[in-house]
Scaffold this active site. Structure first.
Site, PDB file in Angstrom:
ATOM      1  N   CYS A 169       0.827  -1.198   0.000  1.00  0.00           N
ATOM      2  CA  CYS A 169       0.000   0.000   0.000  1.00  0.00           C
ATOM      3  C   CYS A 169       0.873   1.264   0.000  1.00  0.00           C
ATOM      4  O   CYS A 169       1.560   1.519  -0.970  1.00  0.00           O
ATOM      5  CB  CYS A 169      -0.991  -0.030   1.159  1.00  0.00           C
ATOM      6  SG  CYS A 169      -2.285   1.219   0.951  1.00  0.00           S
TER       7      CYS A 169
ATOM      8  N   SER B 146       2.109 -14.058  38.552  1.00  0.00           N
ATOM      9  CA  SER B 146       0.852 -13.351  38.807  1.00  0.00           C
ATOM     10  C   SER B 146      -0.327 -14.269  38.550  1.00  0.00           C
ATOM     11  O   SER B 146      -1.457 -13.922  38.854  1.00  0.00           O
ATOM     12  CB  SER B 146       0.767 -12.161  37.859  1.00  0.00           C
ATOM     13  OG  SER B 146       0.676 -12.631  36.525  1.00  0.00           O
ATOM     14  N   GLY B 147      -0.064 -15.425  37.964  1.00  0.00           N
ATOM     15  CA  GLY B 147      -1.168 -16.278  37.537  1.00  0.00           C
ATOM     16  C   GLY B 147      -1.443 -16.066  36.057  1.00  0.00           C
ATOM     17  O   GLY B 147      -2.105 -16.868  35.419  1.00  0.00           O
ATOM     18  N   GLY B 148      -0.924 -14.974  35.496  1.00  0.00           N
ATOM     19  CA  GLY B 148      -1.134 -14.670  34.077  1.00  0.00           C
ATOM     20  C   GLY B 148      -0.207 -15.469  33.180  1.00  0.00           C
ATOM     21  O   GLY B 148       0.787 -16.036  33.650  1.00  0.00           O
ATOM     22  N   VAL B 149      -0.537 -15.478  31.893  1.00  0.00           N
ATOM     23  CA  VAL B 149       0.204 -16.333  30.969  1.00  0.00           C
ATOM     24  C   VAL B 149       1.651 -15.867  30.764  1.00  0.00           C
ATOM     25  O   VAL B 149       2.562 -16.697  30.690  1.00  0.00           O
ATOM     26  CB  VAL B 149      -0.555 -16.488  29.613  1.00  0.00           C
ATOM     27  CG1 VAL B 149      -0.914 -15.158  29.008  1.00  0.00           C
ATOM     28  CG2 VAL B 149       0.215 -17.317  28.618  1.00  0.00           C
TER      29      VAL B 149
ATOM     30  N   SER C 296       3.941 -14.199  32.740  1.00  0.00           N
ATOM     31  CA  SER C 296       4.909 -14.538  33.781  1.00  0.00           C
ATOM     32  C   SER C 296       5.012 -16.058  33.924  1.00  0.00           C
ATOM     33  O   SER C 296       6.083 -16.598  34.217  1.00  0.00           O
ATOM     34  CB  SER C 296       4.541 -13.885  35.114  1.00  0.00           C
ATOM     35  OG  SER C 296       3.298 -14.358  35.603  1.00  0.00           O
ATOM     36  N   ALA C 297       3.903 -16.779  33.665  1.00  0.00           N
ATOM     37  CA  ALA C 297       3.930 -18.241  33.778  1.00  0.00           C
ATOM     38  C   ALA C 297       4.858 -18.845  32.731  1.00  0.00           C
ATOM     39  O   ALA C 297       5.693 -19.716  33.039  1.00  0.00           O
ATOM     40  CB  ALA C 297       2.515 -18.799  33.603  1.00  0.00           C
TER      41      ALA C 297
ATOM     42  N   LYS D 171       1.896 -12.220  21.611  1.00  0.00           N
ATOM     43  CA  LYS D 171       1.095 -13.003  22.561  1.00  0.00           C
ATOM     44  C   LYS D 171       0.784 -14.424  22.061  1.00  0.00           C
ATOM     45  O   LYS D 171       0.889 -15.391  22.812  1.00  0.00           O
ATOM     46  CB  LYS D 171      -0.226 -12.263  22.815  1.00  0.00           C
ATOM     47  CG  LYS D 171      -1.014 -12.794  23.988  1.00  0.00           C
ATOM     48  CD  LYS D 171      -0.490 -12.213  25.263  1.00  0.00           C
ATOM     49  CE  LYS D 171      -1.327 -12.551  26.457  1.00  0.00           C
ATOM     50  NZ  LYS D 171      -0.888 -11.796  27.640  1.00  0.00           N
TER      51      LYS D 171
END
Ligand code: XMP
Length: 522
Positions: A91, A235-238, A240-241, A378
């Site tokens: 473009c 934290s339980g989040g993806v 940091s896991a 992500k």
């Protein structure tokens, strides 16, 4: 970027995507990676010398919101065309390439917006439009200007009703331009075009896979940490896991994780973090049960900003206390992702509201950072998590705010209210999962407002709390739309919440998009 890690994750073949603004560069970079080729985004102010220093295997010029004729429109150091690397302009990028190499870009005309059909030009020798691409195809356009004369050495190989030159090619120098957007889902054969350019024209291998990424990262992390000790806040989040699991794979017992349980997590989330990391992954984990400290600190606090501040400050204090047992740790593992570090076209990294750091750690902690996910998007992080054997519930976990349920309880936060909200929230997420909508929805949760409402249950008047269901679709949380959850699913959620959660007698569904609303209620 940390050099040790950066050097190791960046494979020897990489594509640099030049960002001319708008939102397309990230999408292009992701599509390149979906073709298993590593890519990075660079600002359009980059010089040819800087570009060369990064040793690209190919360069893609992104679309952008400006006209090449407007004063101050972003440009490209023409030295790019002397580097001998294949170039694909998309473009705006195609127009710029055509203009810089001596072609003509005409202003205006009718322009072309949305779906259109594109036809190969009879007899033109195309390297891009072969096989399934050698036919009339639907493409997605969004342009006002158009290339009318191709530069010397180029041939026009396709056209559309609004673009005489929809594709231009110079095989000799391996320079290509497409007026349409191959990176968007509305262009059905778009990915095929990207792959044709990357693999067939530029000759790049398809070896950027998360399996390879894990192997190279493990080496890089070992090289960085050596015999040192690292800690990681879970934290339980993806993010940091996955960062923790990856670093653990690299350095095993040299890593200790710290999980601060604020009491503001979702139902059973604390136990699940402990179970996953301590038992399944065998990671040394300090589980700090700090619920009481948080509830004590939050007593009487009703102002949203004050609440966030209180939670954030206490979190840091509790984390620091937990460090006491592992004072020799000098490395801190963080789950920073690529979108947080991208140098955008206008020269600053993507902005996250400052209060969004609540639940994170301050920059001035005296640690050397280990950020093994800095190069990933992500979806790639989720793939790495799956590769490392993390359970689906963690790999596919929705984003969750640092202050947790604290910003989903309006007014004062008390243990009772948290327990009520946890039950309602669990039902929302359970029913969404049963309906198979879990992965389509960015975030879905319950909110507990600070009001009460009259109802009637089995002939009795009730005076209880309403619960608000919030579910949104989004790409990046900067904008969001309320999710069109089927009525039947909403009905099941509502009736279960009223029947199963004590003290709740009414359920509402939030149909506000962002903007003007935000995703969270506080
Ligand atoms: P809003 O409510 O501003 O939220 O639309 C956008 C996204 O950010 C998340 N969020 C946070 N994440 N710490 C975080 O790590 C925070 O303090 C925080 N506040 C909001 C929110 O869940 C949504 O995904």
């Amino acid at each position: 970027m940390n050099d040790a890690v950066a050097a190791a994750v960046a494979p020897d073949e990489k594509v640099l995507v030049v960002d001319f603004g708008a939102q397309y560069a990230q999408l292009i970079a992701r599509r390149v990676r979906e073709a298993n080729v590593y890519s990075e985004i660079v600002p359009s102010t980059i010089t040819a010398e800087e570009l060369a220093a990064r040793e690209p295997s190919a360069v893609i010029l992104s679309g952008g919101p400006k006209s090449v004729h407007v004063e101050g429109a972003p440009s490209m150091d023409p030295g790019l065309y002397e580097l001998g690397v294949p170039v694909l302009g998309i473009c705006y990028g195609a127009q710029l390439l055509a203009q810089q190499l001596g072609g003509t870009v005409a202003r205006g005309g009718a322009g072309e917006y949305g779906r259109t059909t594109m036809d190969p030009i009879d007899g033109a020798d195309s390297r891009l439009l072969v096989g399934d691409l050698a036919h009339t195809q639907t493409v997605w356009m969004s342009h006002f200007d158009a290339v009318t004369e191709v530069p010397a050495g180029f041939a026009a190989t396709a056209s559309s009703p609004g673009a005489k030159v929809a594709v231009l090619e110079d095989h000799e120098r391996r320079f290509y331009g497409v007026q349409y957007h191959p990176e968007v889902a509305h262009t059905p054969h778009g990915q095929m075009l990207m792959e044709r350019f990357l693999h067939d024209v530029a000759g790049l291998r398809a070896d950027w896979t998360m399996e390879n990424f894990v192997d190279t990262s493990v080496e890089a992390i070992r090289a960085q940490v050596g015999t040192g000790r690292a800690i990681c806040g879970l934290s339980g989040g993806v993010d940091s896991a996955v960062a923790a699991a990856l670093v653990h794979k690299a350095i095993g017992p040299q890593l200790t994780c710290v999980f601060v349980d604020t009491g503001l997590m979702r139902k059973n989330e604390g136990e699940q973090v402990v179970e996953t990391f301590r038992r399944h992954q065998g990671i040394e984990l300090i589980h700090v049960r700090a619920e009481d400290r948080f509830f004590e600190r939050l007593a009487g606090v009703t102002d949203p900003e004050e609440k966030r501040k209180a939670i954030g400050e206490l979190f840091i204090r509790v984390f620091e206390d937990a460090r006491g047992g592992i004072e020799d740790a000098t490395f801190l593992v963080q789950g920073t992702l690529y979108p947080d570090v991208i140098e955008s076209g206008n020269g600053h990294a993507s902005t996250i509201k400052s209060h969004h750091n609540v639940g994170g750690l301050p920059d001035d902690l005296d640690f050397e950072l280990v950020e093994p996910l800095r190069a990933l998007f992500k979806d790639e992080v989720r793939a790495v998590g799956a590769e490392l054997g993390l359970p689906d519930e963690i790999v596919w976990r929705q984003p969750f705010p640092g202050p947790g349920l604290g910003v989903r309880i309006i007014g004062e936060v008390t243990p009772d209210k948290v327990a009520t909200l946890q039950e309602a929230d669990a039902i929302v997420r359970e029913e969404l999962k049963i309906a198979g909508l879990e992965r389509e929805i960015w975030q879905s949760f319950a909110v507990l407002p600070d009001i009460r409402t009259v109802g009637v249950m089995g002939d009795e008047r009730t005076y209880g709390y309403p619960v608000i269901i919030r579910a949104v679709t989004s790409e990046d949380a900067m904008t969001a739309d309320w999710a069109r959850i089927p009525y039947e699913v909403l009905e099941t959620m509502a009736s279960r919440i009223i029947n199963e959660v004590a003290g709740v007698n009414r359920v509402a569904y939030d149909i506000t998009s962002k903007p003007p609303g935000t995703i969270e209620w506080e």
